[in-house]
Scaffold this active site. Structure first.
Site, short mmCIF file in Angstrom:
data_model
loop_
_atom_site.label_atom_id
_atom_site.label_comp_id
_atom_site.label_asym_id
_atom_site.label_seq_id
_atom_site.Cartn_x
_atom_site.Cartn_y
_atom_site.Cartn_z
N GLU A 1 0.68 -0.83 -0.35
CA GLU A 1 -0.40 0.31 0.07
C GLU A 1 0.46 1.78 -0.19
O GLU A 1 0.04 2.76 0.06
CB GLU A 1 -0.61 0.08 1.14
CG GLU A 1 -2.56 -0.49 0.70
CD GLU A 1 -1.53 -2.07 1.02
OE1 GLU A 1 -1.16 -2.89 1.98
OE2 GLU A 1 -2.39 -3.61 0.05
N HIS B 1 4.76 -14.60 -2.03
CA HIS B 1 4.40 -13.44 -1.14
C HIS B 1 5.87 -11.91 -1.42
O HIS B 1 5.36 -11.49 -1.74
CB HIS B 1 4.04 -13.41 -0.55
CG HIS B 1 2.51 -12.76 -0.48
ND1 HIS B 1 1.33 -14.00 -0.53
CD2 HIS B 1 2.28 -11.88 -0.49
CE1 HIS B 1 0.34 -12.64 0.09
NE2 HIS B 1 0.23 -11.99 0.13
#
Ligand code: DLZ
Length: 178
Positions: free
Chosen positions: A67, A115
């Protein structure tokens, strides 16, 4: 290169840096906050040592490293829009001045899946893009570590706090444009 006099890391800039007129954004993650928080503190300490006023260091947090770019982009754009409003005669408040630089701080620790690779790649490219697209220097304050121990060491717990380098890089890059 090498030997006893080899200086690992960044050399001090050759000119004296005066950050007293700068406004700096720090966006940091809440993921791995035990490691991120000391890195943020390290950045703040360096900024203040270069003369940046504490009230001109704006902190915002986001969930994770992924983010960081979008948050930095929105906050930088928002600050630029506010300064345009000022030019057009809106009420002037010092907190509405545009950011001169931003620091994105996070810690990625490799797990057993892919990830880490995806987030590290997207985050690093995203942060670079925000800087190029907005014209505001955005410092890459994201540790990408293989182990938690590597990360804690780089956050000043047993080693050098890399946050300090990010703070001084923000001041140096902000002053390039002034
Ligand atoms: C999902 C995830 C994982 C596995 N690891 C980390 C990490 O080590 N550090 C970090 O800052 N964030 C991590 N995240 C969360 C992602 O960055 C992101 O917040 C979520 O995927 C939601 O978009």
């Amino acid at each position: 290169m090498g030997g006893d006099d080899f200086h690992k890391g960044v050399k001090q800039p050759s000119t004296k840096l005066d950050g007293s007129a700068l406004r700096i954004l720090i966006v940091h993650t809440r993921w791995n906050s035990e490691i991120v928080d000391p890195l943020v503190e390290g950045s703040i300490t360096a900024l203040v040592n270069y003369g940046v006023k504490r009230e001109n260091i704006i902190l915002r947090d986001v969930p994770g490293a992924f983010e960081l770019p979008s948050a930095a982009l929105r906050l930088i754009r928002q600050s630029q829009g506010q300064s345009q409003n000022l030019l057009m005669g809106s009420p002037q408040v010092s907190s509405a001045m545009p950011f001169d630089a931003a620091i994105c701080v996070g810690v990625l620790i490799k797990g057993s899946t892919m990830h880490f690779e995806y987030i590290a790649d997207a985050t690093s490219h995203g942060i670079m893009k925000v800087g190029l697209d907005t014209g505001v220097p955005v410092i890459f304050g994201v540790l990408t570590c293989l182990t938690e121990e590597q990360a804690t060491q780089r956050a000043g717990m047993g080693g050098h706090n890399h946050g300090a380098d990010w703070g001084s890089a923000a001041v140096e890059m902000a002053l390039l444009g002034l």
